[in-house]
Write a protein that holds these residues in place. Structure first.
Motif, mmCIF file in Angstrom:
data_model
loop_
_atom_site.group_PDB
_atom_site.id
_atom_site.type_symbol
_atom_site.label_atom_id
_atom_site.label_comp_id
_atom_site.label_asym_id
_atom_site.label_seq_id
_atom_site.Cartn_x
_atom_site.Cartn_y
_atom_site.Cartn_z
ATOM 1 N N SER A 231 7.042 13.295 11.995
ATOM 2 C CA SER A 231 7.428 12.674 13.262
ATOM 3 C C SER A 231 6.248 11.816 13.693
ATOM 4 C CB SER A 231 7.701 13.793 14.273
ATOM 5 O OG SER A 231 8.098 13.258 15.509
ATOM 6 N N PHE A 232 6.439 10.497 13.777
ATOM 7 C CA PHE A 232 5.274 9.621 13.923
ATOM 8 C C PHE A 232 5.682 8.192 14.263
ATOM 9 C CE2 PHE A 232 5.769 7.157 9.970
ATOM 10 C CZ PHE A 232 6.740 7.927 9.343
ATOM 11 N N ARG A 233 4.722 7.462 14.758
ATOM 12 C CA ARG A 233 4.829 6.005 14.782
ATOM 13 C C ARG A 233 3.724 5.408 13.895
ATOM 14 N NH1 ARG A 233 4.524 1.565 19.797
ATOM 15 N NH2 ARG A 233 3.568 -0.051 18.502
ATOM 16 N N TYR A 234 2.558 6.073 13.912
ATOM 17 C CA TYR A 234 1.384 5.564 13.192
ATOM 18 C C TYR A 234 1.076 6.442 11.982
ATOM 19 C CZ TYR A 234 0.817 3.296 17.719
ATOM 20 O OH TYR A 234 1.038 2.571 18.862
ATOM 21 N N VAL A 235 0.583 5.805 10.941
ATOM 22 C CA VAL A 235 0.106 6.542 9.784
ATOM 23 C C VAL A 235 -1.270 6.001 9.421
ATOM 24 C CG1 VAL A 235 0.581 7.294 7.428
ATOM 25 C CG2 VAL A 235 2.465 6.559 8.889
ATOM 26 N N LYS A 236 -2.202 6.902 9.300
ATOM 27 C CA LYS A 236 -3.529 6.497 8.820
ATOM 28 C C LYS A 236 -3.697 7.003 7.396
ATOM 29 C CE LYS A 236 -8.474 6.891 9.780
ATOM 30 N NZ LYS A 236 -9.503 7.565 10.588
ATOM 31 N N ILE A 237 -4.010 6.108 6.518
ATOM 32 C CA ILE A 237 -4.231 6.504 5.132
ATOM 33 C C ILE A 237 -5.688 6.227 4.791
ATOM 34 C CG2 ILE A 237 -3.587 6.107 2.717
ATOM 35 C CD1 ILE A 237 -0.792 5.488 3.658
ATOM 36 N N GLU A 238 -6.361 7.270 4.387
ATOM 37 C CA GLU A 238 -7.794 7.171 4.107
ATOM 38 C C GLU A 238 -8.046 7.535 2.645
ATOM 39 O OE1 GLU A 238 -10.085 9.785 6.612
ATOM 40 O OE2 GLU A 238 -11.851 9.613 5.322
ATOM 41 N N VAL A 239 -8.875 6.748 2.006
ATOM 42 C CA VAL A 239 -9.237 7.055 0.622
ATOM 43 C C VAL A 239 -10.420 8.018 0.649
ATOM 44 C CG1 VAL A 239 -10.000 6.132 -1.588
ATOM 45 C CG2 VAL A 239 -8.448 4.793 -0.126
ATOM 46 N N ILE A 240 -10.150 9.291 0.381
ATOM 47 C CA ILE A 240 -11.246 10.267 0.365
ATOM 48 C C ILE A 240 -12.156 9.958 -0.815
ATOM 49 C CG2 ILE A 240 -11.889 12.711 0.248
ATOM 50 C CD1 ILE A 240 -9.173 13.418 1.323
ATOM 51 N N ASP A 241 -11.537 9.710 -1.955
ATOM 52 C CA ASP A 241 -12.357 9.348 -3.114
ATOM 53 C C ASP A 241 -11.500 8.713 -4.193
ATOM 54 O OD1 ASP A 241 -14.691 9.048 -4.589
ATOM 55 O OD2 ASP A 241 -15.327 11.118 -4.309
ATOM 56 N N ILE A 242 -12.067 7.728 -4.823
ATOM 57 C CA ILE A 242 -11.562 7.205 -6.091
ATOM 58 C C ILE A 242 -12.797 6.852 -6.902
ATOM 59 C CG2 ILE A 242 -9.308 6.300 -5.385
ATOM 60 C CD1 ILE A 242 -10.592 3.553 -5.051
ATOM 61 N N SER A 243 -12.620 6.445 -8.120
ATOM 62 C CA SER A 243 -13.788 5.995 -8.878
ATOM 63 C C SER A 243 -14.106 4.573 -8.421
ATOM 64 C CB SER A 243 -13.505 6.030 -10.381
ATOM 65 O OG SER A 243 -13.006 4.797 -10.825
ATOM 66 N N ASP A 244 -15.277 4.081 -8.776
ATOM 67 C CA ASP A 244 -15.641 2.737 -8.311
ATOM 68 C C ASP A 244 -15.173 1.644 -9.271
ATOM 69 O OD1 ASP A 244 -17.367 3.200 -10.341
ATOM 70 O OD2 ASP A 244 -19.181 3.207 -9.119
ATOM 71 N N LYS A 245 -14.322 2.007 -10.219
ATOM 72 C CA LYS A 245 -13.832 1.002 -11.163
ATOM 73 C C LYS A 245 -12.601 0.259 -10.675
ATOM 74 C CE LYS A 245 -14.200 1.116 -15.540
ATOM 75 N NZ LYS A 245 -14.081 1.408 -16.970
ATOM 76 N N PHE A 246 -12.063 0.710 -9.544
ATOM 77 C CA PHE A 246 -10.887 0.019 -9.015
ATOM 78 C C PHE A 246 -10.814 0.182 -7.505
ATOM 79 C CE2 PHE A 246 -8.058 3.725 -8.290
ATOM 80 C CZ PHE A 246 -8.771 4.706 -8.967
ATOM 81 N N LYS A 247 -9.983 -0.666 -6.889
ATOM 82 C CA LYS A 247 -9.685 -0.545 -5.459
ATOM 83 C C LYS A 247 -8.181 -0.394 -5.321
ATOM 84 C CE LYS A 247 -13.528 -3.577 -4.135
ATOM 85 N NZ LYS A 247 -14.311 -2.817 -3.160
ATOM 86 N N LEU A 248 -7.789 0.191 -4.212
ATOM 87 C CA LEU A 248 -6.369 0.467 -4.002
ATOM 88 C C LEU A 248 -5.768 -0.494 -2.991
ATOM 89 C CD1 LEU A 248 -6.577 4.341 -3.632
ATOM 90 C CD2 LEU A 248 -5.578 3.102 -5.561
ATOM 91 N N TYR A 249 -4.479 -0.717 -3.110
ATOM 92 C CA TYR A 249 -3.753 -1.325 -1.990
ATOM 93 C C TYR A 249 -2.339 -0.780 -1.954
ATOM 94 C CZ TYR A 249 -1.688 -4.765 -5.228
ATOM 95 O OH TYR A 249 -1.003 -5.375 -6.255
ATOM 96 N N LEU A 250 -1.744 -0.903 -0.771
ATOM 97 C CA LEU A 250 -0.404 -0.361 -0.562
ATOM 98 C C LEU A 250 0.604 -1.495 -0.525
ATOM 99 C CD1 LEU A 250 -2.197 2.028 0.436
ATOM 100 C CD2 LEU A 250 -0.374 2.526 2.077
ATOM 101 N N ASP A 251 1.798 -1.195 -0.992
ATOM 102 C CA ASP A 251 2.855 -2.188 -0.976
ATOM 103 C C ASP A 251 4.181 -1.464 -0.715
ATOM 104 O OD1 ASP A 251 3.904 -4.684 -1.130
ATOM 105 O OD2 ASP A 251 3.644 -4.935 -3.291
ATOM 106 N N ASN A 252 5.125 -2.202 -0.170
ATOM 107 C CA ASN A 252 6.465 -1.655 0.060
ATOM 108 C C ASN A 252 6.434 -0.319 0.801
ATOM 109 O OD1 ASN A 252 7.714 -3.800 -1.396
ATOM 110 N ND2 ASN A 252 7.064 -2.797 -3.284
ATOM 111 N N VAL A 253 5.693 -0.308 1.909
ATOM 112 C CA VAL A 253 5.607 0.897 2.732
ATOM 113 C C VAL A 253 6.920 1.042 3.518
ATOM 114 C CG1 VAL A 253 4.322 2.075 4.536
ATOM 115 C CG2 VAL A 253 3.126 0.538 2.954
ATOM 116 N N VAL A 254 7.533 2.186 3.391
ATOM 117 C CA VAL A 254 8.827 2.407 4.045
ATOM 118 C C VAL A 254 8.887 3.823 4.621
ATOM 119 C CG1 VAL A 254 11.311 2.725 3.622
ATOM 120 C CG2 VAL A 254 10.141 0.752 2.654
ATOM 121 N N CYS A 255 9.444 3.928 5.813
ATOM 122 C CA CYS A 255 9.831 5.230 6.339
ATOM 123 C C CYS A 255 11.346 5.310 6.295
ATOM 124 C CB CYS A 255 9.344 5.413 7.776
ATOM 125 S SG CYS A 255 10.099 6.866 8.565
#
Lengths: 491, 491
Positions: free
Chosen positions: A116-140
C-alpha cells in the motif's frame, strides 16, 4: 463456533478483484545506479498492488547479484525514517520494506507481496563496480474490488467538498479488497468498527451490497465459543475469527446489519443473522450491573471507542448499547420476533434511565464515565447516538461540552466520524459540516491522497506507534466524508 | 564474437539437473520462536539447492506478518559474522542472507533462490507478541548434474585418502550444475581455470564427458572481438562471455581440449575447436618480446596464476605458454595441421630457450620473474609443467626452491594443485602425496565438508575479502585430490 452454512454463503460472495496497471508519474533523476545510490518513484496517487520493473544494466555483464532495498511509503515522509531504527511497540514486520537479491540482470523483477503506497524508494545496497543499474517499465498492478465505473459524480461545485469526496472514495476504494479491509497497509483485515463506516460510504458510492453481505456473514459465521462476534476476521490461510473481542465492536454487528437491510430490503439476511444479533445483546447484558449500567473495566481493550488510553469507556459503552438496542428493536420487527422486540424495548428504557441517573453529572450537566467521573467527547457523542438525550437537550449538551475545558478530546477520524454523525442527528448540520471540513480538510492540506488512521491537527506527523513507517495512511474508518456529503449535504 | 554453430552444440549438451530432497540432521533446541529468537539448522553436509519449510504458529492467529532473517552458511563460522558489518571489497550481494516477510501463517515458505550451504540460521526479526513461530518439514532440494550412481569407490583402505577423495568428490559434485561452476556460492559460473581441474577430476569420477564438451564449446563459441577466449562465461539471461581476459586462462582452453580428447577420442570436437586454439596462440604471441620472453605487465589481472597480489606473473606466464604450446602441438597432429605443428614446435623451442636464458638466475639457479627478479613457487612450478626444465634438473630445482627462504609461496588450492601436478611429473610422487595430505588434509581437520577456495594453514579463517561470509568454501579448483589419488596413487 463455526456456522458452516453462513460461512458458505459468505465465501460464495467473495468478489473478483479488478486489476489495473499504473505507471509512475515521476522518478528522481538519477539515471544509473551504483552501490549506495537510490531512486524515488512517485505513482502520483495511492496504490494498493504489486510492483514490477525491468532491472537492466550498463557496463560489463553483471558479475554479482544486485542487492536492493525497496521501501514503500504511503506518504513521502516515511521514506526519511530508517526502518532499522524503528523501536516502536507495533511489530516492525508491518514496515513495507524488502531486501531482495536479483541474480539475473537484465530481468523482470516482480515482487510477490501486495503493498500500500504512493512512493517507492529503491536503494542499491550493493552491486559489483563492473556495472550500473537502471530501471525500466516500472508498473504497479493495483487491485481492488471497487468498480469505479459504478461511481456517480458528487453533486457539488464546492472544491473542498469535491476534494474531500474524492479522497474519501479513494480511501474506501483502496480498502475494498476481498473483504472491507481496515487498512491495506496494516492490518489488512476485516474489522467490524471499520466495516460499519465503510458500508455507509459504500451505499452512497459503489453500492457493492454483496461485499457488505459477505462481511456480515463472515462475522456471523465465525464467533467465539460463546457465539460472541469477534472484533476482526482473518481470511487466510482459512477464515477464522481473531481472539480479540470488544464490547462495542460485537454490538455494532447489529447496527451494520440494520443499515444493510435498509439499503437492500434483504429479509433473508436479517433472518439468517438474527440469532447472532440476539446473542450479542444477551452477552452485552451480562456486563450490566443491578442498575442497568454497563460495568466499567480496567481490562485493556474491553471496549474500543477511540484510540486514547486515557479515555474511560463506561459511558460510551452505555451509549453504544442503547444504539445497538435501537437497531435490534427494528430488526425484531422485521423478523417478527415479538418477544424479543418487547424485551429489547424494556431493556432500552432501563438503560436509558440508568444512563441519565447514574452517568450524568447534575452539576456539570454532562455525561460522566468511570469512578473518576471523566468527561469526554466520546461519552456525550455516544449518549446522543444512543438516544439517551434528544432534541434541544442534546444541542445544549454539545454546547456545554464545547465549554468544558477538561473534556477529553477525540484522537481518531473514527471517533470524529461518530461526532459528526451525532451533530447531524441533533440537527446541527452546519456544525457537522464545519467539523468535517476542518478535520478531514486538515489532512488534505497535508497532501493526503487517502485519509489516515490517525490525525492530530496539532501534530500531523505524530505516530502513537513510534514511527510514521507503521502508521496506516489509508484507513477505512476515515472514509466518512463521502457518506456525509452525499447523504446529508450534496443531494 | 559469437559462433552460433558452436553455441548450438553447447546448448544441446546442457545437462538435466538431478534433484534430491535432504532433511536436516539437527536443529537447535528452541521450540517456539518469539521476536529476536533464532534457530540454527544443520543439514549434515554441504548442499546446493533450495530451502523450504512450513512456518507454523502457536498462540493467537498471526495478526502481523512474520519478518525473518535467513542466513545460509557453508561453514558454521560464517553465522557468527554480522553481514551488516561487512565492509570488504567484494560485493556484499554475495552474502547468502535474506530478509523475508511471511504474510500467511501457517504456510509453506519456499525460497526461490539457490543457495550453497550446510547451515541455515533463521532469526525472527519481528512478529507480534500474540503468537510464536515454529518450523516444520524443513527440506533442502539439492541440485546437481553429477550422477552419484556413476561413481566407483576409491581403491584404498587409507582413511585419510578416503576422506580426501570423498570431500573432493563432494566439492566437484556441488560445482557440477548446468556448467562446471567455480563455486556454487560465488561466482556461480564457468571459469576456465577451474574447468581444467574439474574436468580432470570428473574423468576419474563421474565421467560426464558431455558436460566438459558443453563448456569447451561455450568458451569456443563466445569470444571477444579478437576471438580471445574469455576467463569466464555467463549462462543467463543468455550465454555471454565476460570482459575479463587473462593470458593464462585463454591458453588453458588448449590444454583442456587436449585432456578431453585423450579421454574421449572425440576428433570432431578437436576439429570444431581447433581454430579457437590457434587464435589463442596467435594472440599470446603478441605478448612476446623480441627474445621470445612474455612481456611483463603491471596491469592488474593480466595473468592470473595465483590469488597473490605480490606475485609477479611473467615467468609463470612463460611456463604456461610452453604448457599450452605442448598441447597445441599434439592437437595439430590430431587435426593433421602440419603447418601449425611445425610452427608451434619452433615456437616451443624458442620460448623454452628464452625461459632458460632470460628468466633463469644463474646464481640462485632458480627461475625469476619480472624486473625485480622475484623468486616464487609459481614460477618454478610452471616452468616444470611447461617443460622448460625436466628430469633431474627439475628435481634439483624443487630442492633449491625449498631451501630458498625468499621464495614467494602459494596461497590457493588452485596453485597447490599445479604444484602437486609438477611434483608427480618429475617423479616425486612421495613429495606430491605428502603435500596433498598436508594441505587438503588441513582443511579436513578444520571440518571441511567441501574444499575451499582459499586455505592458509597458518590462518584457516582468513578472508582476503574482508569476511568469511563472502568466502567460497566449496570451490572447484580445490577438487584435485580425487584426481591425484585415483590417477596416480590408488590404482
Amino acid at each position: 463456533m463455526r456456522n458452516e452454512k453462513l460461512l458458505k454463503t459468505a465465501l460464495g460472495l467473495l468478489p473478483k478483484l479488478i486489476y489495473k496497471d499504473v505507471s509512475p508519474i515521476n522518478m528522481t533523476e538519477t539515471q544509473y545506479l551504483s552501490k549506495g545510490d537510490s531512486i524515488i518513484i512517485d505513482f502520483g496517487d495511492h496504490q494498493v498492488g504489486r510492483l514490477a520493473f525491468d532491472l537492466k544494466s550498463v557496463g560489463s555483464h553483471a558479475d554479482a547479484p544486485a542487492f536492493l532495498k525497496i521501501h514503500f511509503a504511503e506518504r513521502e515522509i516515511e521514506l526519511y525514517e530508517n526502518p532499522a531504527e524503528y523501536k516502536g511497540w507495533i511489530s516492525a514486520s508491518w514496515i513495507e520494506e524488502e531486501q531482495i537479491h536479483v541474480d539475473v540482470i537484465p530481468s523482470r523483477v516482480s515482487l510477490e507481496r501486495r503493498y500500500s503506497f504512493r512512493y517507492v524508494k529503491i536503494e542499491v545496497i550493493d552491486i559489483s563496480d563492473k556495472f550500473k543499474l537502471y530501471l525500466d517499465n516500472v508498473v504497479c498492478t493495483s487491485e481492488s474490488s471497487a468498480d469505479d465505473s459504478k461511481l456517480v459524480p458528487l453533486n457539488s461545485d464546492n472544491q473542498l467538498h469535491k476534494d474531500l469526496d474524492r479522497v474519501a472514495i479513494k480511501t474506501l476504494h483502496d480498502c475494498m479488497q476481498l473483504v472491507f479491509e481496515d487498512g491495506p497497509k496494516r492490518d489488512r483485515r476485516l474489522w467490524i468498527g471499520d466495516l460499519r463506516m465503510q458500508a455507509l460510504a459504500n451505499y452512497e458510492t459503489y453500492r457493492n451490497y454483496d461485499l457488505v453481505k459477505e462481511c456480515l456473514y463472515l462475522l456471523g459465521a465465525l464467533t467465539n465459543n460463546e457465539e460472541r462476534v469477534g472484533a476482526c476476521i482473518f481470511l487466510e490461510p482459512e477464515p477464522e475469527v481473531d481472539d480479540t473481542f470488544m464490547f462495542d465492536y460485537s454490538l455494532f454487528f447489529i447496527n451494520t446489519l440494520l443499515d444493510y437491510y435498509k439499503q437492500t430490503g434483504d429479509v433473508q439476511a436479517v433472518n439468517d443473522l438474527w440469532h447472532v444479533c440476539k446473542r450479542q445483546i444477551e452477552l452485552a447484558k451480562e456486563n450490566l450491573d443491578e442498575n442497568y449500567v454497563v460495568r466499567d473495566s480496567d481490562k485493556l481493550g474491553w471496549c474500543f471507542v477511540d484510540w486514547n488510553l486515557m479515555l474511560n469507556k463506561q459511558a460510551s459503552a452505555q451509549g453504544i448499547f442503547l444504539y445497538a438496542l435501537e437497531a435490534a428493536i427494528e430488526l425484531a420487527q422485521i423478523t417478527g420476533d415479538v418477544m424479543a422486540e418487547e424485551e429489547y424495548a424494556q431493556d432500552y428504557l432501563k438503560l436509558k434511565s440508568a444512563a441519565n441517573s447514574f452517568l450524568f453529572d447534575e452539576e456539570k450537566k454532562l455525561y460522566v464515565s468511570g469512578a473518576d467521573r471523566q468527561v469526554s467527547y466520546a461519552s456525550q457523542v455516544w449518549m446522543i447516538l444512543g438516544g439517551a438525550v434528544e432534541g434541544n437537550g442534546a444541542v445544549k449538551l454539545i454546547e456545554r461540552l464545547r465549554q468544558e475545558e477538561s473534556a477529553l478530546t477525540m484522537v481518531t477520524p473514527y471517533m470524529f466520524h461518530n461526532f459528526v454523525e451525532a451533530l447531524i442527528m441533533i440537527g446541527e448540520k452546519d456544525q457537522a459540516l464545519k467539523e468535517m471540513e476542518e478535520y478531514w480538510g486538515g489532512m488534505l492540506k497535508e497532501g493526503a491522497d487517502t485519509f489516515w488512521e490517525l490525525y492530530n491537527p496539532k501534530n500531523p506527523n505524530e505516530s502513537p506507534y513510534g514511527g510514521t513507517i507503521v502508521n496506516s495512511y489509508c484507513h477505512a474508518w476515515s472514509c466518512g466524508p463521502t457518506y456525509f456529503l452525499r447523504k446529508y449535504f450534496c443531494n
